[in-house]
Design a protein around this motif. Structure first.
Motif, PDB file in Angstrom:
ATOM      1  N   ASN A 188       0.815  -1.220   0.000  1.00 15.72           N
ATOM      2  CA  ASN A 188       0.000   0.000   0.000  1.00 15.72           C
ATOM      3  C   ASN A 188       0.845   1.265   0.000  1.00 15.72           C
ATOM      4  O   ASN A 188       0.351   2.343   0.287  1.00 15.72           O
ATOM      5  CB  ASN A 188      -0.955   0.000   1.199  1.00 15.72           C
ATOM      6  N   ALA A 189       2.127   1.126  -0.320  1.00 14.54           N
ATOM      7  CA  ALA A 189       3.008   2.294  -0.429  1.00 14.54           C
ATOM      8  C   ALA A 189       4.023   2.011  -1.538  1.00 14.54           C
ATOM      9  O   ALA A 189       3.954   0.988  -2.227  1.00 14.54           O
ATOM     10  CB  ALA A 189       3.694   2.593   0.897  1.00 14.54           C
ATOM     11  N   ASP A 190       4.978   2.922  -1.723  1.00 13.56           N
ATOM     12  CA  ASP A 190       5.964   2.782  -2.784  1.00 13.56           C
ATOM     13  C   ASP A 190       6.790   1.513  -2.600  1.00 13.56           C
ATOM     14  O   ASP A 190       7.035   1.060  -1.480  1.00 13.56           O
ATOM     15  CB  ASP A 190       6.902   3.995  -2.804  1.00 13.56           C
TER      16      ASP A 190
END
Length: 227
Positions: A188-190
């Motif tokens: 859910n992030a880079d």
């Protein structure tokens, strides 16, 4: 002879009489004259040194087999008298964590599991869940890196490593037989990576349809060269 035999046993009979006559608050000490419990052992203790087929059981307040050693199977059971492996723990319907390992010191690892034999291809550690709904998203394995502030740096929740260039450090698999909606990996992030490789397995594709007029589409390509 019978009278002498009985006379020789009198000390032992007297000891048995005392043991049965003592109240529940009596205390016995081995290696000490000042026991602090009903049985206090101050030195080493060995059980079943003869190596016989004998079990050992410790009972809790509500659990008959809180700790059980199965002598015939050479196995240890927690909350069970029939352990199915060398060490088996069965939950007793209590809430919270079934086992908890804490390290409040500044040094030292918490737990280590290792295969020392180079020919052992079995799993070292496996976490599984049999949850068949979607309300809680139960995880088989979870790793958390906790910091006192949300701006902390350097934490790693889960790390995977391989010591040779032909292995997979981390592998995610999604079981499916047809169309699927899940992911073998979700972030859910880079995500940072040194490179990407796209698989060409038919099982990884969906909504497959024939491509019509393929030659006309190729004819629309306008190749160029540049320096």
């Amino acid at each position: 002879m019978k009278n002498n035999h009985l006379f020789n046993r009198l000390p032992y009979l007297f000891i048995v009489f005392l043991l049965f006559s003592l109240s529940a608050s009596a205390q016995v000490g081995i290696g000490t004259t000042s026991p602090t419990a009903q049985l206090t052992v101050m030195e080493d203790a060995i059980f079943n040194e003869s190596g016989g087929n004998h079990d050992f059981r410790v009972e809790g307040n509500t659990n008959t087999n809180l700790f059980f050693i199965d002598g015939s199977a050479d196995a240890i059971g927690f909350n069970t008298a029939t352990p199915n492996s060398q060490i088996q723990l069965i939950a007793n319907n209590s809430t919270g964590w079934i086992t908890q390992w804490d390290n409040n010191n500044n040094d030292g690892g918490l737990a280590r599991f290792q295969h020392s034999a180079t020919s052992n291809g079995s799993r070292v550690l496996m976490g599984t869940t049999n949850y068949n709904a979607s309300a809680f998203e139960a995880a088989g394995v979870i790793g958390l890196s906790l910091n006192g502030t949300v701006t902390g740096t350097g934490g790693i929740g889960v790390i995977g490593a391989a010591n040779n260039e032909s292995s997979n450090a981390v592998e995610g698999q999604l079981a499916f037989t047809g169309a699927y909606t899940g992911y073998a990996g979700y972030f859910n992030a880079d995500v940072y990576s040194g490179g990407f490789y796209y698989g060409s397995d038919r099982r990884l594709k969906r909504d497959i349809h024939p491509l019509n007029n393929a030659l006309s589409l190729i004819a629309q390509i306008n190749p160029v060269s540049y320096y």
